[in-house]
Design a protein around this motif. Sequence first.
Motif, PDB file in Angstrom:
ATOM      1  N   LYS A   1      -3.459  -6.649  -3.348  1.00 37.50           N
ATOM      2  CA  LYS A   1      -3.866  -5.876  -2.177  1.00 37.50           C
ATOM      3  C   LYS A   1      -5.380  -5.692  -2.104  1.00 37.50           C
ATOM      4  N   ASN A   2      -6.092  -6.215  -3.093  1.00 37.24           N
ATOM      5  CA  ASN A   2      -7.558  -6.163  -3.073  1.00 37.24           C
ATOM      6  C   ASN A   2      -8.075  -4.725  -3.003  1.00 37.24           C
ATOM      7  N   VAL A   3      -7.445  -3.849  -3.777  1.00 39.02           N
ATOM      8  CA  VAL A   3      -7.884  -2.459  -3.780  1.00 39.02           C
ATOM      9  C   VAL A   3      -9.145  -2.326  -4.616  1.00 39.02           C
ATOM     10  N   SER A   4      -9.773  -1.171  -4.560  1.00 40.29           N
ATOM     11  CA  SER A   4     -10.930  -0.896  -5.398  1.00 40.29           C
ATOM     12  C   SER A   4     -10.493  -0.746  -6.844  1.00 40.29           C
ATOM     13  N   ALA A   5     -11.338  -1.183  -7.762  1.00 45.97           N
ATOM     14  CA  ALA A   5     -11.047  -0.988  -9.187  1.00 45.97           C
ATOM     15  C   ALA A   5     -10.825   0.482  -9.491  1.00 45.97           C
ATOM     16  N   THR A   6     -11.474   1.358  -8.736  1.00 44.70           N
ATOM     17  CA  THR A   6     -11.321   2.796  -8.938  1.00 44.70           C
ATOM     18  C   THR A   6      -9.875   3.239  -8.750  1.00 44.70           C
ATOM     19  N   GLU A   7      -9.139   2.542  -7.879  1.00 43.14           N
ATOM     20  CA  GLU A   7      -7.748   2.910  -7.610  1.00 43.14           C
ATOM     21  C   GLU A   7      -6.868   2.704  -8.838  1.00 43.14           C
ATOM     22  N   LEU A   8      -7.289   1.848  -9.746  1.00 40.92           N
ATOM     23  CA  LEU A   8      -6.530   1.687 -10.985  1.00 40.92           C
ATOM     24  C   LEU A   8      -6.501   2.987 -11.773  1.00 40.92           C
ATOM     25  N   LEU A   9      -7.490   3.834 -11.564  1.00 41.44           N
ATOM     26  CA  LEU A   9      -7.521   5.142 -12.223  1.00 41.44           C
ATOM     27  C   LEU A   9      -6.928   6.243 -11.359  1.00 41.44           C
ATOM     28  N   LEU A  10      -7.123   6.160 -10.050  1.00 36.94           N
ATOM     29  CA  LEU A  10      -6.794   7.280  -9.169  1.00 36.94           C
ATOM     30  C   LEU A  10      -5.570   7.045  -8.290  1.00 36.94           C
ATOM     31  N   ALA A  11      -4.809   5.996  -8.511  1.00 34.44           N
ATOM     32  CA  ALA A  11      -3.664   5.686  -7.650  1.00 34.44           C
ATOM     33  C   ALA A  11      -2.734   6.893  -7.519  1.00 34.44           C
ATOM     34  N   ASP A  12      -2.278   7.159  -6.296  1.00 36.44           N
ATOM     35  CA  ASP A  12      -1.342   8.256  -6.059  1.00 36.44           C
ATOM     36  C   ASP A  12       0.077   7.720  -5.870  1.00 36.44           C
ATOM     37  N   TYR A  13       0.366   6.594  -6.480  1.00 32.47           N
ATOM     38  CA  TYR A  13       1.675   5.960  -6.397  1.00 32.47           C
ATOM     39  C   TYR A  13       1.972   5.307  -7.736  1.00 32.47           C
ATOM     40  N   THR A  14       3.214   4.942  -7.939  1.00 30.15           N
ATOM     41  CA  THR A  14       3.577   4.157  -9.114  1.00 30.15           C
ATOM     42  C   THR A  14       4.826   3.360  -8.778  1.00 30.15           C
ATOM     43  N   PHE A  15       5.409   2.684  -9.778  1.00 35.83           N
ATOM     44  CA  PHE A  15       6.567   1.822  -9.575  1.00 35.83           C
ATOM     45  C   PHE A  15       7.654   2.226 -10.573  1.00 35.83           C
ATOM     46  N   VAL A  16       8.841   2.547 -10.064  1.00 29.19           N
ATOM     47  CA  VAL A  16       9.917   3.025 -10.932  1.00 29.19           C
ATOM     48  C   VAL A  16      11.263   2.495 -10.465  1.00 29.19           C
ATOM     49  N   ASN A  17      12.242   2.563 -11.351  1.00 32.12           N
ATOM     50  CA  ASN A  17      13.644   2.443 -10.953  1.00 32.12           C
ATOM     51  C   ASN A  17      14.335   3.752 -11.315  1.00 32.12           C
TER      52      ASN A  17
ATOM     53  N   ASN B   1      16.515  -1.615  -9.350  1.00 30.61           N
ATOM     54  CA  ASN B   1      15.343  -2.365  -8.903  1.00 30.61           C
ATOM     55  C   ASN B   1      14.096  -1.479  -8.915  1.00 30.61           C
ATOM     56  N   MET B   2      12.993  -2.084  -9.342  1.00 24.09           N
ATOM     57  CA  MET B   2      11.721  -1.368  -9.363  1.00 24.09           C
ATOM     58  C   MET B   2      11.161  -1.329  -7.951  1.00 24.09           C
ATOM     59  N   ARG B   3      10.615  -0.151  -7.585  1.00 27.10           N
ATOM     60  CA  ARG B   3      10.033  -0.033  -6.248  1.00 27.10           C
ATOM     61  C   ARG B   3       8.834   0.915  -6.295  1.00 27.10           C
ATOM     62  N   LYS B   4       7.946   0.754  -5.290  1.00 31.30           N
ATOM     63  CA  LYS B   4       6.774   1.612  -5.197  1.00 31.30           C
ATOM     64  C   LYS B   4       7.176   2.952  -4.610  1.00 31.30           C
ATOM     65  N   ILE B   5       6.691   4.038  -5.235  1.00 32.70           N
ATOM     66  CA  ILE B   5       6.931   5.380  -4.691  1.00 32.70           C
ATOM     67  C   ILE B   5       5.604   6.140  -4.650  1.00 32.70           C
ATOM     68  N   ASN B   6       5.464   7.022  -3.691  1.00 34.04           N
ATOM     69  CA  ASN B   6       4.313   7.917  -3.633  1.00 34.04           C
ATOM     70  C   ASN B   6       4.568   9.116  -4.533  1.00 34.04           C
ATOM     71  N   LEU B   7       3.523   9.570  -5.196  1.00 31.97           N
ATOM     72  CA  LEU B   7       3.649  10.650  -6.165  1.00 31.97           C
ATOM     73  C   LEU B   7       3.182  11.975  -5.562  1.00 31.97           C
ATOM     74  N   THR B   8       3.872  13.041  -5.919  1.00 27.80           N
ATOM     75  CA  THR B   8       3.437  14.378  -5.493  1.00 27.80           C
ATOM     76  C   THR B   8       2.560  15.038  -6.545  1.00 27.80           C
ATOM     77  N   SER B   9       2.699  14.605  -7.812  1.00 27.67           N
ATOM     78  CA  SER B   9       1.880  15.163  -8.888  1.00 27.67           C
ATOM     79  C   SER B   9       0.586  14.368  -9.011  1.00 27.67           C
ATOM     80  N   PRO B  10      -0.563  15.024  -9.201  1.00 23.75           N
ATOM     81  CA  PRO B  10      -1.825  14.300  -9.358  1.00 23.75           C
ATOM     82  C   PRO B  10      -2.010  13.731 -10.764  1.00 23.75           C
ATOM     83  N   HIS B  11      -1.086  14.042 -11.669  1.00 33.23           N
ATOM     84  CA  HIS B  11      -1.269  13.648 -13.065  1.00 33.23           C
ATOM     85  C   HIS B  11      -0.731  12.252 -13.370  1.00 33.23           C
ATOM     86  N   ARG B  12       0.363  11.838 -12.723  1.00 33.82           N
ATOM     87  CA  ARG B  12       1.076  10.634 -13.129  1.00 33.82           C
ATOM     88  C   ARG B  12       0.395   9.344 -12.699  1.00 33.82           C
ATOM     89  N   GLY B  13      -0.240   9.288 -11.555  1.00 36.82           N
ATOM     90  CA  GLY B  13      -0.738   8.023 -11.007  1.00 36.82           C
ATOM     91  C   GLY B  13      -1.859   7.407 -11.822  1.00 36.82           C
TER      92      GLY B  13
END
Length: 624
Positions: free
Chosen positions: A380-396, A412-424
């Motif tokens: 997705k060509n995101v900023s390298a900074t997003e690797l630290l600050l992403a507000d989403y993750t991938f789970v089953n 199946n693994m899928r992208k989800i938006n996170l409500t906690s600021p700690h996990r991403g």
Amino acid sequence: MNAMRSLIRIFAVYLISITQNAKAQQIEPLLEKYCADCHNSEEAQGQLDVVTLLQQKPLVRNLQQWRIVIDRIEGGEMPPEDAEQPNSKERDAILKVLTDNVDNFDYSTIRDPGYEPARRLSNIEYDNTVSDLFGTELSPSSKFPADLSGKSGFDNSANTLFLQPRLFERFVHAADEISNTILSNENGPLQNRLSISIGPQPTHALTSFLEDFLSRVFRRPATDQEKQRYRNLFVATYEKTNDRKMAYKKLIDTALISPQFLFKSEAVTTADEAYKIGHYDLANRLSYFLWASMPDAELFQLAEERMLFDKGVITEQIQRMLKSPKADTLGSIFGGQWLGFQHLGTRIRMDPIDNPWCTDTLMAAMREETSMLLNHAFRKNVSATELLLADYTFVNEELARHYRIPNVRGDNMRKINLTSPHRGGLLGQGSLLAVTSFPGRTSPIVRGNWVLTTVLGTPPPPPPPGAAEFEASIERRRDLSTSEKLALHRENQRCASCHDQIDPLGVALENFDFFGRYQTRSRGKSIDTQATLPDGTRFEGPAGLKLAIVGSYHEEFVKQLTRKLLSYALGRQLEYYDKPAIDSIYQQMQDNDYALHSLIEGIVHSYPFKNKLAPLLVSEVTNE
């Protein structure tokens, strides 16, 4: 003319080397007088052998070790208090010369792309290559000895990919099994695609197979001599056995154990200076970088048309290749080996009897989560900074349950938006939190050191011999929190210089347990995750740590990502002469808001990726 340019280049390097060596020689007697007794090849205290380091010029070749020496001299730790001390004039002279030679080295005086010798396909590359070569899923390396990681941290490094007799025997067996699979009666369509004719036809039907197969198996156009040699082998086997299937098998087996297949070897030039690699070599470098496999038909076609050095063409190819599922290797291989999460489930795992929740499927999902985060970011060509600050993750469902995230169903693994600021982001990944813990408990020191060394590329000096996590008197204090124990530990000035850097990074991650589950209390007490960086930045918890790193260590993080990906792309440990390329790539990223495509394009367009040092110049330029 080439010879004259080469002589001028060598002479310029020689003059620069003389100047630098002359400055270094000014302090050699002082370092030998005050440091050599404790830091020599026989007694390298603190893993520092100053005597050997002084012999390796330019000094910047061993940048990290000399920075440790500078830091310890500035801090008054070297020489130790009970040893003979240099006077202030001598100490200042040592520091000035070391700083000039290490931190102020003039990189404009060097232009060295490095030299990549022929190296064996890694196990992963072997599986991917034979699968793409024959168009069917194959994994023969499951029977091979495990590859070792080089100093670079990656198993594609040239200095570890040797061909031992035991491994060659496995290659022979693998070739036999592969050819049996390809030539089985069930694989008629595959045989047709490969132009294999087992029926009773004249031997000239072999021509189309040889033209295509040998060039693909060698990953470059086969020479007329090579085609004739394999034709002769086919004919000789056929005349001996009267069995066309056996003749094809002999040909395939021989090709699969040939050096041209097993090794990534590049065309050797007669040039007596650094030179641009060939188009087919560039196709191979690009495909093994982004796919960990051989080039496809489109890359081969562009190499044949001599179009791959066109900047627009290669940029288009990068975009095309990143869209392919084969580019998932950036997450699984590059990410797994850089960050260490590939060890989860093998070296790092819990006893399934005592911990029935720690299943193989859970650990696989944890590895996949981190791999998918990286692959998503690159695609997705995101900023390298997003690797630290992403507000989403991938789970089953199983991983979501482990994280206590509701309303996720299915395997199946899928992208989800996170409500906690700690996990991403990377620092909230369960896989990484698990591989930086001890069995059954966390370690702020291990995690903090991992962040400094692996994520930021700023490793602290090695601990003194016999150093424990805590002194016994502190370890026994059950009334103290981990944060309080660390604070007491830092009261020792010898420990403080390193632990002031390590501890804040690890303490902030204490909200995650030894397998990445978020918690606010431990042993009936609230977990204290307040911390302060050496620059005075105060923060709390994983969310605060991520923001603190972006604020105080952003350049270090991006340059570490650049160094590791460049090292992976080149298949070798980086050296001091690679710094100009790193700085140039970083500047391109900075100009493009740190977009990850600018990182990949910067690497592919870089001088060391497209060029190579002539073998005869390797020892001359490195003074070896």
